[in-house]
Design a protein around this motif. Structure first.
Motif, PDB file in Angstrom:
ATOM      1  N   CYS A   1       0.861  -1.180   0.000  1.00  0.00           N
ATOM      2  CA  CYS A   1       0.000   0.000   0.000  1.00  0.00           C
ATOM      3  C   CYS A   1       0.897   1.229   0.000  1.00  0.00           C
ATOM      4  O   CYS A   1       2.043   1.182   0.448  1.00  0.00           O
ATOM      5  N   LEU A   2       0.379   2.318  -0.526  1.00  0.00           N
ATOM      6  CA  LEU A   2       1.130   3.568  -0.654  1.00  0.00           C
ATOM      7  C   LEU A   2       0.615   4.570   0.364  1.00  0.00           C
ATOM      8  O   LEU A   2      -0.575   4.914   0.358  1.00  0.00           O
ATOM      9  N   LEU A   3       1.501   5.031   1.238  1.00  0.00           N
ATOM     10  CA  LEU A   3       1.115   6.037   2.231  1.00  0.00           C
ATOM     11  C   LEU A   3       1.140   7.404   1.558  1.00  0.00           C
ATOM     12  O   LEU A   3       2.183   8.048   1.453  1.00  0.00           O
ATOM     13  N   PHE A   4      -0.027   7.810   1.088  1.00  0.00           N
ATOM     14  CA  PHE A   4      -0.127   9.068   0.347  1.00  0.00           C
ATOM     15  C   PHE A   4      -1.571   9.546   0.424  1.00  0.00           C
ATOM     16  O   PHE A   4      -2.469   8.891  -0.105  1.00  0.00           O
ATOM     17  N   PRO A   5      -1.822  10.671   1.078  1.00  0.00           N
ATOM     18  CA  PRO A   5      -3.199  11.126   1.254  1.00  0.00           C
ATOM     19  C   PRO A   5      -3.783  11.654  -0.045  1.00  0.00           C
ATOM     20  O   PRO A   5      -3.081  11.840  -1.037  1.00  0.00           O
ATOM     21  N   GLY A   6      -5.075  11.883  -0.011  1.00  0.00           N
ATOM     22  CA  GLY A   6      -5.736  12.444  -1.182  1.00  0.00           C
ATOM     23  C   GLY A   6      -6.927  11.609  -1.591  1.00  0.00           C
ATOM     24  O   GLY A   6      -7.325  10.665  -0.905  1.00  0.00           O
ATOM     25  N   GLU A   7      -7.460  11.945  -2.729  1.00  0.00           N
ATOM     26  CA  GLU A   7      -8.667  11.284  -3.225  1.00  0.00           C
ATOM     27  C   GLU A   7      -8.425   9.781  -3.408  1.00  0.00           C
ATOM     28  O   GLU A   7      -7.427   9.366  -3.992  1.00  0.00           O
TER      29      GLU A   7
ATOM     30  N   ALA B   1      -7.782   7.606  -1.069  1.00  0.00           N
ATOM     31  CA  ALA B   1      -7.004   6.971   0.005  1.00  0.00           C
ATOM     32  C   ALA B   1      -7.936   6.504   1.116  1.00  0.00           C
ATOM     33  O   ALA B   1      -8.807   7.253   1.549  1.00  0.00           O
ATOM     34  N   GLN B   2      -7.750   5.268   1.567  1.00  0.00           N
ATOM     35  CA  GLN B   2      -8.568   4.761   2.665  1.00  0.00           C
ATOM     36  C   GLN B   2      -7.815   4.884   3.974  1.00  0.00           C
ATOM     37  O   GLN B   2      -6.577   4.923   3.982  1.00  0.00           O
ATOM     38  N   PRO B   3      -8.528   4.966   5.093  1.00  0.00           N
ATOM     39  CA  PRO B   3      -7.841   5.033   6.386  1.00  0.00           C
ATOM     40  C   PRO B   3      -6.932   3.819   6.570  1.00  0.00           C
ATOM     41  O   PRO B   3      -7.304   2.691   6.225  1.00  0.00           O
ATOM     42  N   LEU B   4      -5.761   4.060   7.095  1.00  0.00           N
ATOM     43  CA  LEU B   4      -4.771   3.000   7.260  1.00  0.00           C
ATOM     44  C   LEU B   4      -5.308   1.847   8.112  1.00  0.00           C
ATOM     45  O   LEU B   4      -5.073   0.674   7.804  1.00  0.00           O
ATOM     46  N   ALA B   5      -6.035   2.173   9.172  1.00  0.00           N
ATOM     47  CA  ALA B   5      -6.584   1.138  10.048  1.00  0.00           C
ATOM     48  C   ALA B   5      -7.545   0.227   9.285  1.00  0.00           C
ATOM     49  O   ALA B   5      -7.586  -0.986   9.508  1.00  0.00           O
ATOM     50  N   GLN B   6      -8.297   0.803   8.369  1.00  0.00           N
ATOM     51  CA  GLN B   6      -9.253   0.041   7.563  1.00  0.00           C
ATOM     52  C   GLN B   6      -8.519  -0.935   6.644  1.00  0.00           C
ATOM     53  O   GLN B   6      -8.919  -2.097   6.493  1.00  0.00           O
ATOM     54  N   PHE B   7      -7.420  -0.464   6.041  1.00  0.00           N
ATOM     55  CA  PHE B   7      -6.610  -1.329   5.183  1.00  0.00           C
ATOM     56  C   PHE B   7      -6.048  -2.497   5.991  1.00  0.00           C
ATOM     57  O   PHE B   7      -6.030  -3.639   5.529  1.00  0.00           O
ATOM     58  N   ALA B   8      -5.569  -2.202   7.209  1.00  0.00           N
ATOM     59  CA  ALA B   8      -4.978  -3.243   8.052  1.00  0.00           C
ATOM     60  C   ALA B   8      -6.014  -4.299   8.439  1.00  0.00           C
ATOM     61  O   ALA B   8      -5.734  -5.500   8.413  1.00  0.00           O
ATOM     62  N   GLU B   9      -7.213  -3.854   8.780  1.00  0.00           N
ATOM     63  CA  GLU B   9      -8.267  -4.781   9.211  1.00  0.00           C
ATOM     64  C   GLU B   9      -8.678  -5.724   8.084  1.00  0.00           C
ATOM     65  O   GLU B   9      -9.039  -6.873   8.331  1.00  0.00           O
ATOM     66  N   ALA B  10      -8.619  -5.240   6.854  1.00  0.00           N
ATOM     67  CA  ALA B  10      -9.038  -6.057   5.717  1.00  0.00           C
ATOM     68  C   ALA B  10      -7.969  -7.071   5.309  1.00  0.00           C
ATOM     69  O   ALA B  10      -8.199  -7.891   4.419  1.00  0.00           O
ATOM     70  N   GLY B  11      -6.816  -7.031   5.953  1.00  0.00           N
ATOM     71  CA  GLY B  11      -5.697  -7.863   5.519  1.00  0.00           C
ATOM     72  C   GLY B  11      -5.726  -9.295   5.976  1.00  0.00           C
ATOM     73  O   GLY B  11      -4.943 -10.114   5.506  1.00  0.00           O
ATOM     74  N   GLN B  12      -6.614  -9.625   6.916  1.00  0.00           N
ATOM     75  CA  GLN B  12      -6.736 -10.995   7.415  1.00  0.00           C
ATOM     76  C   GLN B  12      -5.395 -11.582   7.826  1.00  0.00           C
ATOM     77  O   GLN B  12      -5.057 -12.717   7.492  1.00  0.00           O
ATOM     78  N   GLY B  13      -4.611 -10.778   8.523  1.00  0.00           N
ATOM     79  CA  GLY B  13      -3.353 -11.268   9.082  1.00  0.00           C
ATOM     80  C   GLY B  13      -2.143 -11.155   8.184  1.00  0.00           C
ATOM     81  O   GLY B  13      -1.024 -11.429   8.615  1.00  0.00           O
ATOM     82  N   THR B  14      -2.324 -10.762   6.917  1.00  0.00           N
ATOM     83  CA  THR B  14      -1.176 -10.585   6.025  1.00  0.00           C
ATOM     84  C   THR B  14      -0.538  -9.224   6.300  1.00  0.00           C
ATOM     85  O   THR B  14      -1.214  -8.204   6.200  1.00  0.00           O
TER      86      THR B  14
ATOM     87  N   LEU C   1       7.429  11.315  -8.183  1.00  0.00           N
ATOM     88  CA  LEU C   1       7.781   9.901  -8.058  1.00  0.00           C
ATOM     89  C   LEU C   1       6.630   9.015  -8.530  1.00  0.00           C
ATOM     90  O   LEU C   1       6.840   8.015  -9.221  1.00  0.00           O
ATOM     91  N   LEU C   2       5.404   9.388  -8.144  1.00  0.00           N
ATOM     92  CA  LEU C   2       4.230   8.616  -8.570  1.00  0.00           C
ATOM     93  C   LEU C   2       4.054   8.700 -10.086  1.00  0.00           C
ATOM     94  O   LEU C   2       3.741   7.695 -10.742  1.00  0.00           O
ATOM     95  N   HIS C   3       4.278   9.887 -10.632  1.00  0.00           N
ATOM     96  CA  HIS C   3       4.094  10.084 -12.068  1.00  0.00           C
ATOM     97  C   HIS C   3       5.112   9.281 -12.868  1.00  0.00           C
ATOM     98  O   HIS C   3       4.787   8.711 -13.926  1.00  0.00           O
ATOM     99  N   LEU C   4       6.361   9.231 -12.390  1.00  0.00           N
ATOM    100  CA  LEU C   4       7.436   8.567 -13.131  1.00  0.00           C
ATOM    101  C   LEU C   4       7.473   7.056 -12.907  1.00  0.00           C
ATOM    102  O   LEU C   4       8.180   6.346 -13.619  1.00  0.00           O
TER     103      LEU C   4
ATOM    104  N   LEU D   1      -0.811   1.358  -6.806  1.00  0.00           N
ATOM    105  CA  LEU D   1      -1.008   0.754  -5.480  1.00  0.00           C
ATOM    106  C   LEU D   1      -2.251   1.327  -4.788  1.00  0.00           C
ATOM    107  O   LEU D   1      -2.609   2.487  -5.010  1.00  0.00           O
ATOM    108  N   PRO D   2      -2.890   0.526  -3.923  1.00  0.00           N
ATOM    109  CA  PRO D   2      -3.942   1.110  -3.082  1.00  0.00           C
ATOM    110  C   PRO D   2      -3.335   2.161  -2.161  1.00  0.00           C
ATOM    111  O   PRO D   2      -2.258   1.951  -1.586  1.00  0.00           O
ATOM    112  N   ARG D   3      -4.025   3.297  -2.039  1.00  0.00           N
ATOM    113  CA  ARG D   3      -3.496   4.384  -1.209  1.00  0.00           C
ATOM    114  C   ARG D   3      -4.119   4.353   0.177  1.00  0.00           C
ATOM    115  O   ARG D   3      -5.315   4.078   0.330  1.00  0.00           O
ATOM    116  N   VAL D   4      -3.289   4.666   1.162  1.00  0.00           N
ATOM    117  CA  VAL D   4      -3.765   4.736   2.546  1.00  0.00           C
ATOM    118  C   VAL D   4      -3.351   6.072   3.139  1.00  0.00           C
ATOM    119  O   VAL D   4      -2.397   6.707   2.679  1.00  0.00           O
TER     120      VAL D   4
END
Length: 200
Positions: A79-85, A87-100, A117-120, A127-130
């Protein structure tokens, strides 16, 4: 004659921070992608973060060779730590990971350089943004944040790991960062710091 520098933390030897850098373990893998313009920066907090985390890697460049392979490390969810349109809350991404465990990708640079960097690197943009929670404040007292909630790279990594690895805490990673800031304040003098950096 140039001042001798520590080969590890890259600070002048008389201001070496290595004694303050912890060695912290995490299930989360942290991949820091540093824009080349940040390498010579006095604070270079990305380097401090990479040195302090056992499961972290720092790569420098604008176009990053081998990036798809880095992002496809077995056993991790990138996942990419980058705010903006989008992007999901980081905690939400972690919960959906089922232990991975996550592979947390952190671009390091100004907002403009991070976007470059994202453009190039299309693999990054795909990547999914968080994003971190809103309302966080930086301890970086020497620079006015470009927007509310803007943190230095090392602060963002600590906040992210505190969420992903709770109840474990990663505050010890900030010790060399805070010492660096205190040293810069001392070097400029308290009066100049107050006049230039404590205005409303």
């Amino acid at each position: 004659m140039p001042r001798p520098h520590c080969p590890r933390c890259c600070r002048p030897l008389d201001h070496c921070l290595c004694a303050l850098i912890p060695r912290l373990d995490s299930h989360t893998r942290v991949l820091i992608l540093q824009h080349p313009s940040e390498v010579g920066h006095a604070l270079n907090t990305a380097r401090l973060a990479a040195l302090g985390l056992g499961n972290a890697e720092l790569r420098v460049g604008e176009v990053l060779e081998g990036l798809p392979q880095l992002l496809a490390q077995p056993g991790y969810r990138p996942c990419l730590l980058f705010p903006g349109e989008g992007a999901q809350p980081l905690a939400q991404f972690a919960e959906a990971g089922q232990g991975t465990p996550p592979l947390l990708v952190v671009p390091d640079g100004t907002w403009r350089k991070a976007r470059k960097l994202l453009h190039l690197n299309p693999a990054l943009a795909a990547l999914p943004r968080v994003a971190l929670p809103q309302g966080l404040s930086s301890r970086y007292r020497l620079r006015k944040a470009p927007m509310p909630g803007a943190l230095s790279s090392i602060e963002a990594i600590v906040q992210a790991l505190d969420i992903l690895e709770a109840p474990a805490r990663f505050d010890a990673l900030l010790k060399p960062f805070e010492a660096l800031i205190e040293g810069q304040i001392a070097a400029m003098g308290e009066e100049i710091f107050r006049r230039n950096h404590l205005r409303d």
